[in-house]
Design an enzyme around this catalytic site. Sequence first.
Site, PDB file in Angstrom:
ATOM      1  N   ASN A   1      -5.721  22.018 -21.943  1.00  7.42           N
ATOM      2  CA  ASN A   1      -6.897  22.852 -21.667  1.00  7.42           C
ATOM      3  C   ASN A   1      -8.046  22.356 -22.538  1.00  7.42           C
ATOM      4  OD1 ASN A   1      -8.770  24.848 -21.278  1.00  7.42           O
ATOM      5  ND2 ASN A   1      -7.573  26.488 -22.257  1.00  7.42           N
TER       6      ASN A   1
ATOM      7  N   LYS B   1     -11.069  23.231 -22.484  1.00  5.76           N
ATOM      8  CA  LYS B   1     -12.094  24.273 -22.727  1.00  5.76           C
ATOM      9  C   LYS B   1     -13.488  23.676 -22.502  1.00  5.76           C
ATOM     10  CE  LYS B   1      -8.807  26.608 -25.635  1.00  5.76           C
ATOM     11  NZ  LYS B   1      -8.538  27.545 -26.720  1.00  5.76           N
TER      12      LYS B   1
ATOM     13  N   HIS C   1      -7.408  33.310 -18.931  1.00  9.19           N
ATOM     14  CA  HIS C   1      -7.314  32.865 -20.331  1.00  9.19           C
ATOM     15  C   HIS C   1      -7.916  33.943 -21.229  1.00  9.19           C
ATOM     16  CE1 HIS C   1      -7.959  30.606 -23.994  1.00  9.19           C
ATOM     17  NE2 HIS C   1      -7.027  29.775 -23.553  1.00  9.19           N
TER      18      HIS C   1
ATOM     19  N   GLU D   1      -9.844  33.804 -23.606  1.00 15.48           N
ATOM     20  CA  GLU D   1     -11.282  33.654 -23.874  1.00 15.48           C
ATOM     21  C   GLU D   1     -12.105  34.213 -22.709  1.00 15.48           C
ATOM     22  OE1 GLU D   1     -11.052  29.483 -24.836  1.00 15.48           O
ATOM     23  OE2 GLU D   1      -9.947  29.995 -26.659  1.00 15.48           O
TER      24      GLU D   1
ATOM     25  N   GLU E   1       0.333  33.144 -24.234  1.00  9.14           N
ATOM     26  CA  GLU E   1      -0.504  32.650 -25.327  1.00  9.14           C
ATOM     27  C   GLU E   1      -0.865  33.815 -26.248  1.00  9.14           C
ATOM     28  OE1 GLU E   1      -2.690  28.791 -24.322  1.00  9.14           O
ATOM     29  OE2 GLU E   1      -3.921  30.418 -23.581  1.00  9.14           O
TER      30      GLU E   1
ATOM     31  N   GLY F   1      -6.055  28.271 -31.363  1.00  8.62           N
ATOM     32  CA  GLY F   1      -7.113  27.604 -32.120  1.00  8.62           C
ATOM     33  C   GLY F   1      -7.107  27.934 -33.598  1.00  8.62           C
TER      34      GLY F   1
ATOM     35  N   SER G   1      -1.840  26.559 -30.544  1.00 12.14           N
ATOM     36  CA  SER G   1      -1.668  25.560 -31.616  1.00 12.14           C
ATOM     37  C   SER G   1      -0.466  24.642 -31.405  1.00 12.14           C
ATOM     38  CB  SER G   1      -1.608  26.256 -32.983  1.00 12.14           C
ATOM     39  OG  SER G   1      -2.799  26.981 -33.231  1.00 12.14           O
TER      40      SER G   1
HETATM   41  P1  PGA Z   1      -4.960  25.720 -28.931  1.00 12.45           P
HETATM   42  O1  PGA Z   1      -5.448  26.436 -27.570  1.00 12.45           O
HETATM   43  O2  PGA Z   1      -3.865  24.767 -28.548  1.00 12.45           O
HETATM   44  O3  PGA Z   1      -6.189  25.016 -29.442  1.00 12.45           O
HETATM   45  O4  PGA Z   1      -4.486  26.800 -29.838  1.00 12.45           O
HETATM   46  C1  PGA Z   1      -4.527  26.845 -26.596  1.00 12.45           C
HETATM   47  C2  PGA Z   1      -5.242  27.540 -25.462  1.00 12.45           C
HETATM   48  O5  PGA Z   1      -6.152  28.334 -25.698  1.00 12.45           O
HETATM   49  O6  PGA Z   1      -4.908  27.315 -24.277  1.00 12.45           O
END
Ligand code: PGA
Length: 261
Positions: free
Chosen positions: A10, A12, A102, A104, A174, A180, A220
Site C-alpha cells: 500500500n 498510500k 482503510h 486512514e 490492521e 506506521g 509495520s
Molecule cells: P505500515 O502501513 O506498514 O506502514 O504500518 C500498513 C497500512 O496502513 O496498510
Amino acid sequence: MTRTPLMAGNWKMNLDHLEATATIQRLHWALQDANFDYGKAEVAVLPPFTDLRSVQTVTDADNMSIRYGAQDVSVHPDGAYTGEISARMLSKLGCSYVVVGHSERRQYHGETDQEVGEKALAALAGGMVPIICVGEALAIRKAGEHVAYTLAQIDAVFAELAPELASRSVVAYEPIWAIGTGEVATPADAQEVCGAIRERLAELYGRDAAEAIRILYGGSVKSSNVAAIMAEPDVDGGLVGGASLDPEEFARVCRFSEYIA
Ligand code: PGA
C-alpha cells in the site's frame, strides 16, 4: 484448502507516476534476481490513482507477474461525483484489487462500515477483489475489546455481501496502533484476531467459504518480522505500507517463505 498468500504494498499518497514506474521495475528485478516463485505468494502494489496508467503500461510491456490495484473506489457507478473514481475506470486500467475501508479513510474521510461494504460491492461488481480493512484503535485494545470490535466491523461490512461475493473478497486486519508506528502486533496478536475473523466468516458463510477467504495482517510489516507473522495459521499475507516503498525491502517481504524454518 490451501490459500495462496498475498503480499500487497500500500503505497498510500507516495510516489508520482515516474517514481512508480521505477519502483515497480526495481521490485520486478529484485524478485527476478532471487528467482522468486509467484506460486509461493501473489505480489501486488496499490499505487495512487494517478500512477495506475503508468503501472499498467510497464507491467504489460515487461510481462510482469506483479498485480496492482487502487486504494479506494467510489460507491457510485458514474455521474456527478466530482473527484471520485469508479470501479469501471479502475477495472479498465487492469486493476486486480481495491483497498476499501482503510483506517486512514475511515478516520480522515468519515467512512462508515456500510459505505465500506458498498465500496466492496462496487469493486466486486467491477470484477476486482476488494481488500476489506478492519481493526481497532489503541484504546479499544487496551480495554480488551479488540476482537469484539473487529468482528462487529466484519458483520457490518459483510452484511452488504452475498455469499458468492464474500468468498471472492480479501480481509485485512490492521490494528490502527500498529500502522506506521513501527509497533508491530505479535504473531499471537495477529493470529488471535485473524482466527476470530475466520470463525465469524464460517458462521456467516460456511466453513468452505471461510477457508477460501484470505485474511491479511497489516501494521509495520517488514522483512525482519514477516516470517514469524506468516507462520500463523490464519494469516494469509500482508498489507504493507512503509516497507513497500523500498522495492528491495518489499521483495524481501514477498520472499518470506524462504525464511520460514
Ligand atoms: P505500515 O502501513 O506498514 O506502514 O504500518 C500498513 C497500512 O496502513 O496498510
